[in-house]
Scaffold this motif. Sequence first.
Motif, mmCIF file in Angstrom:
data_model
loop_
_atom_site.group_PDB
_atom_site.id
_atom_site.type_symbol
_atom_site.label_atom_id
_atom_site.label_comp_id
_atom_site.label_asym_id
_atom_site.label_seq_id
_atom_site.Cartn_x
_atom_site.Cartn_y
_atom_site.Cartn_z
ATOM 1 N N LYS A 57 -6.457 4.845 0.065
ATOM 2 C CA LYS A 57 -7.140 4.593 -1.201
ATOM 3 C C LYS A 57 -8.624 4.939 -1.163
ATOM 4 O O LYS A 57 -9.182 5.416 -2.137
ATOM 5 C CB LYS A 57 -6.952 3.123 -1.591
ATOM 6 C CG LYS A 57 -7.463 2.784 -2.979
ATOM 7 C CD LYS A 57 -7.071 1.388 -3.408
ATOM 8 C CE LYS A 57 -7.952 0.378 -2.712
ATOM 9 N NZ LYS A 57 -7.761 -0.985 -3.196
ATOM 10 N N SER A 58 -9.264 4.708 -0.011
ATOM 11 C CA SER A 58 -10.713 4.960 0.044
ATOM 12 C C SER A 58 -11.052 6.435 0.219
ATOM 13 O O SER A 58 -12.208 6.818 0.185
ATOM 14 C CB SER A 58 -11.351 4.130 1.163
ATOM 15 O OG SER A 58 -10.861 4.530 2.425
ATOM 16 N N LYS A 95 0.841 -1.206 0.000
ATOM 17 C CA LYS A 95 0.000 0.000 0.000
ATOM 18 C C LYS A 95 0.871 1.249 0.000
ATOM 19 O O LYS A 95 1.997 1.243 0.509
ATOM 20 C CB LYS A 95 -0.918 0.001 1.223
ATOM 21 C CG LYS A 95 -1.983 -1.103 1.166
ATOM 22 C CD LYS A 95 -2.787 -1.179 2.437
ATOM 23 C CE LYS A 95 -3.757 -0.037 2.544
ATOM 24 N NZ LYS A 95 -4.638 -0.159 3.718
ATOM 25 N N ASP A 96 0.338 2.311 -0.572
ATOM 26 C CA ASP A 96 1.053 3.583 -0.629
ATOM 27 C C ASP A 96 1.041 4.274 0.724
ATOM 28 O O ASP A 96 0.035 4.271 1.437
ATOM 29 C CB ASP A 96 0.417 4.517 -1.656
ATOM 30 C CG ASP A 96 0.613 4.038 -3.087
ATOM 31 O OD1 ASP A 96 1.601 3.328 -3.343
ATOM 32 O OD2 ASP A 96 -0.242 4.382 -3.932
ATOM 33 N N SER A 129 0.676 7.403 2.972
ATOM 34 C CA SER A 129 -0.010 8.692 2.895
ATOM 35 C C SER A 129 -0.267 9.177 4.317
ATOM 36 O O SER A 129 -0.163 8.418 5.276
ATOM 37 C CB SER A 129 -1.322 8.591 2.113
ATOM 38 O OG SER A 129 -2.271 7.807 2.795
#
Length: 174
Positions: free
Chosen positions: A157-158, A26-27, A29
């Motif tokens: 992401k969401s 996952k990125d 952030s």
Amino acid sequence: MTEQHSPSLTHVRADGTAHMVDVSTKDVSTRTATAAAVVRTRPEVLAQLLDGTLPKGDALAVARVAGIMAAKKTPELVPLCHPLPLSKVTVDFAPVTGDDAALAVEATVKTRGVTGVEMEALTAVSVAALTVYDMIKAVDKHAVIDATRVLAKSGGKSGDWDTRDAATAGGDDA
């Protein structure tokens, strides 16, 4: 009767056993989450809470520290939570508008990482509310903690959502 499709559970493997989700791809952030709870008591107890005159002392100062400590301990309390480097934890209190005997408890948690901090915010607000309860139970054995929930989240992401914003109140992608 039609068959409904349910999304696969991320914390359950195909054989039905639990596992910690792999978030390594996952990125990174900046992620924040805000959670809230309400402690309901009697008006005179709320007044003592707010002015720091309870028999056990300044309940709000103690509850604030307890909530911050709890956020940092979330992966020790919730088995499948990832340990996260928390950047910021705030715990705040205010009388509930229009209710003469309720205290709002709100916690906001922030990190820069690969997974969200909703569980840390919920843990912070829950332990802060439990600490308030502990500090007032000698003067109100009928106090109640309720309405514990996530109010908002950002990052990942969401995306962002906030239940206090009518435009996004229907968001279910937490």
